[in-house]
Motif scaffolding. Sequence first.
Motif, PDB file in Angstrom:
ATOM      1  N   ALA A 150       1.370 -14.348   0.385  1.00 58.57           N
ATOM      2  CA  ALA A 150       0.806 -13.118   0.128  1.00 58.57           C
ATOM      3  C   ALA A 150      -0.390 -12.746   1.323  1.00 58.57           C
ATOM      4  O   ALA A 150      -0.989 -13.974   1.671  1.00 58.57           O
ATOM      5  CB  ALA A 150       0.143 -12.757  -1.223  1.00 58.57           C
ATOM      6  N   PRO A 151      -0.625 -11.518   1.720  1.00 63.55           N
ATOM      7  CA  PRO A 151      -1.484 -11.396   2.667  1.00 63.55           C
ATOM      8  C   PRO A 151      -3.012 -11.961   2.510  1.00 63.55           C
ATOM      9  O   PRO A 151      -3.496 -12.671   3.377  1.00 63.55           O
ATOM     10  CB  PRO A 151      -1.569  -9.953   2.846  1.00 63.55           C
ATOM     11  CG  PRO A 151      -0.203  -9.450   2.324  1.00 63.55           C
ATOM     12  CD  PRO A 151       0.066 -10.426   1.315  1.00 63.55           C
ATOM     13  N   THR A 152      -3.333 -12.119   1.292  1.00 56.53           N
ATOM     14  CA  THR A 152      -4.803 -12.693   0.820  1.00 56.53           C
ATOM     15  C   THR A 152      -4.729 -13.972   0.999  1.00 56.53           C
ATOM     16  O   THR A 152      -5.721 -14.448   1.457  1.00 56.53           O
ATOM     17  CB  THR A 152      -5.100 -12.108  -0.522  1.00 56.53           C
ATOM     18  OG1 THR A 152      -4.205 -12.334  -1.452  1.00 56.53           O
ATOM     19  CG2 THR A 152      -5.624 -10.482  -0.656  1.00 56.53           C
ATOM     20  N   THR A 153      -3.568 -14.476   0.609  1.00 59.08           N
ATOM     21  CA  THR A 153      -3.390 -16.080   0.738  1.00 59.08           C
ATOM     22  C   THR A 153      -3.353 -16.686   2.114  1.00 59.08           C
ATOM     23  O   THR A 153      -4.125 -17.620   2.398  1.00 59.08           O
ATOM     24  CB  THR A 153      -2.402 -16.585   0.015  1.00 59.08           C
ATOM     25  OG1 THR A 153      -2.010 -16.139  -1.322  1.00 59.08           O
ATOM     26  CG2 THR A 153      -2.516 -18.119  -0.133  1.00 59.08           C
ATOM     27  N   SER A 182       8.580  -0.477  -1.637  1.00 56.73           N
ATOM     28  CA  SER A 182       7.325  -0.137  -2.239  1.00 56.73           C
ATOM     29  C   SER A 182       6.531   0.720  -1.002  1.00 56.73           C
ATOM     30  O   SER A 182       5.832   1.772  -1.594  1.00 56.73           O
ATOM     31  CB  SER A 182       6.449  -1.383  -2.547  1.00 56.73           C
ATOM     32  OG  SER A 182       6.359  -2.140  -1.460  1.00 56.73           O
ATOM     33  N   ASN A 195       4.190  -2.428  -5.937  1.00 55.89           N
ATOM     34  CA  ASN A 195       3.720  -3.176  -4.933  1.00 55.89           C
ATOM     35  C   ASN A 195       3.626  -4.725  -5.459  1.00 55.89           C
ATOM     36  O   ASN A 195       2.351  -4.890  -6.048  1.00 55.89           O
ATOM     37  CB  ASN A 195       2.564  -2.772  -4.313  1.00 55.89           C
ATOM     38  CG  ASN A 195       2.368  -3.665  -2.933  1.00 55.89           C
ATOM     39  OD1 ASN A 195       2.780  -4.449  -2.673  1.00 55.89           O
ATOM     40  ND2 ASN A 195       1.398  -3.187  -2.163  1.00 55.89           N
ATOM     41  N   ARG A 196       4.536  -5.532  -5.096  1.00 54.13           N
ATOM     42  CA  ARG A 196       4.513  -6.837  -5.605  1.00 54.13           C
ATOM     43  C   ARG A 196       3.786  -7.893  -4.800  1.00 54.13           C
ATOM     44  O   ARG A 196       3.869  -9.132  -5.019  1.00 54.13           O
ATOM     45  CB  ARG A 196       5.814  -7.383  -6.191  1.00 54.13           C
ATOM     46  CG  ARG A 196       6.321  -6.582  -7.439  1.00 54.13           C
ATOM     47  CD  ARG A 196       7.698  -6.932  -7.913  1.00 54.13           C
ATOM     48  NE  ARG A 196       7.941  -6.347  -9.127  1.00 54.13           N
ATOM     49  CZ  ARG A 196       8.863  -5.412  -9.301  1.00 54.13           C
ATOM     50  NH1 ARG A 196       8.871  -4.742  -8.202  1.00 54.13           N
ATOM     51  NH2 ARG A 196       9.200  -4.840 -10.474  1.00 54.13           N
ATOM     52  N   ASP A 197       3.773  -7.568  -3.577  1.00 55.21           N
ATOM     53  CA  ASP A 197       3.236  -8.661  -2.498  1.00 55.21           C
ATOM     54  C   ASP A 197       2.115  -8.232  -1.710  1.00 55.21           C
ATOM     55  O   ASP A 197       2.051  -8.726  -0.563  1.00 55.21           O
ATOM     56  CB  ASP A 197       4.565  -8.682  -1.738  1.00 55.21           C
ATOM     57  CG  ASP A 197       5.218  -7.485  -1.064  1.00 55.21           C
ATOM     58  OD1 ASP A 197       4.553  -6.485  -0.699  1.00 55.21           O
ATOM     59  OD2 ASP A 197       6.509  -7.412  -1.015  1.00 55.21           O
ATOM     60  N   GLY A 198       1.274  -7.010  -1.960  1.00 54.87           N
ATOM     61  CA  GLY A 198       0.396  -6.802  -1.264  1.00 54.87           C
ATOM     62  C   GLY A 198       0.810  -6.198   0.145  1.00 54.87           C
ATOM     63  O   GLY A 198       0.007  -6.568   1.089  1.00 54.87           O
ATOM     64  N   VAL A 200       2.919  -7.031   2.235  1.00 52.41           N
ATOM     65  CA  VAL A 200       3.076  -8.229   2.983  1.00 52.41           C
ATOM     66  C   VAL A 200       3.593  -7.831   4.462  1.00 52.41           C
ATOM     67  O   VAL A 200       3.282  -8.387   5.529  1.00 52.41           O
ATOM     68  CB  VAL A 200       3.577  -9.240   2.501  1.00 52.41           C
ATOM     69  CG1 VAL A 200       5.120  -9.058   1.934  1.00 52.41           C
ATOM     70  CG2 VAL A 200       3.622 -10.575   3.079  1.00 52.41           C
ATOM     71  N   TYR A 203       1.442  -5.881   6.687  1.00 54.55           N
ATOM     72  CA  TYR A 203       0.397  -6.866   6.990  1.00 54.55           C
ATOM     73  C   TYR A 203       0.722  -7.957   8.037  1.00 54.55           C
ATOM     74  O   TYR A 203       0.073  -8.271   9.039  1.00 54.55           O
ATOM     75  CB  TYR A 203      -0.312  -7.818   5.851  1.00 54.55           C
ATOM     76  CG  TYR A 203      -0.930  -8.914   6.268  1.00 54.55           C
ATOM     77  CD1 TYR A 203      -2.315  -8.667   6.006  1.00 54.55           C
ATOM     78  CD2 TYR A 203      -0.672 -10.312   6.307  1.00 54.55           C
ATOM     79  CE1 TYR A 203      -3.442  -9.483   6.322  1.00 54.55           C
ATOM     80  CE2 TYR A 203      -1.469 -11.034   6.615  1.00 54.55           C
ATOM     81  CZ  TYR A 203      -2.831 -11.016   6.558  1.00 54.55           C
ATOM     82  OH  TYR A 203      -3.624 -11.993   6.998  1.00 54.55           O
TER      83      TYR A 203
END
Length: 305
Positions: A150-153, A182, A195-198, A200, A203
Amino acid sequence: MKLLQIGTSNIMASQLALGCMRMAGLSKERAKEVIETSLESGINFFDHADIYGDGESEAIFSKAIKEIDVKREDIFIQSKCGIRKSFYDFSKEHIIQSAEGSLTRLGTDYLDVLALHRPDALMEPEEVSEAFYQLKKAGKVRYFGVSNFAPTTVELLQQSMSDKLIVNQLQFGLQHAGMVSSQMNVNMENELGINRDGAVLDYMRLKKMTVQAWSPYQFGYFDGVFIDHPNFKELNECLNNFAESYGVTSTGIATAWISRHPANIQTIIGSMNPSRIRDITQASDIRLTRKEWYELYQASGFTLL
């Protein structure tokens, strides 16, 4: 075949890559035929992982490619690590050990890309960064990436690294199109708007990281291939119509659908069938119209507002 710049690196690779997960169990002769067909069809990027066939896929690839007239610098080899039996492991020791194991099995001095296979909840970014630094300093890995992040990771890991991550492998295809659904259903109280993946996909574009689409022809959680499957009649009718119009196969059209996205996605095809590899790559230069892209999207069961 179209070449893509992979992330911010100097790698110019084929838009289609060969995923070598199923190479384990092939004879050396059969693997050689698969690799030769891929090269002849314009594929110069090969995706591995240390867990594919418990390392056998990498070993068979090495034995086969030694008998093929191709220079190491003319191909790109990527492998992944971090998945162990019953747990994930991004420890410095395991990353380095896995990379060295892949190098030995592949019979090469370096990997063009090493990617972390699936997010480790116990990841310590500084430890991963140190492993990457040592591998690069030793000349064993040129670039690094991730898979299913994911983007935050990605941000969490990237802040500890001096080098830019260049790839993120994500499942994407006509039956796994949530990343685009999404986006088109923002602020809607429906299933597609979740939105399950931020976000992504957007990003990755913002960060200039290449998305590598894995299992592009699967539906469900590895339930099977949607091509010619009776449960996807409308989709296959649409695929077949476009295939006839363009003079290619329906699998080629399903691949062209991914390639049409402006994110410049690199699709990883996992077929070990030389004939199918040729069929898919013959459609690599097809650019679907905007109308055709949306027609396939809707035939897949997705709706527009």
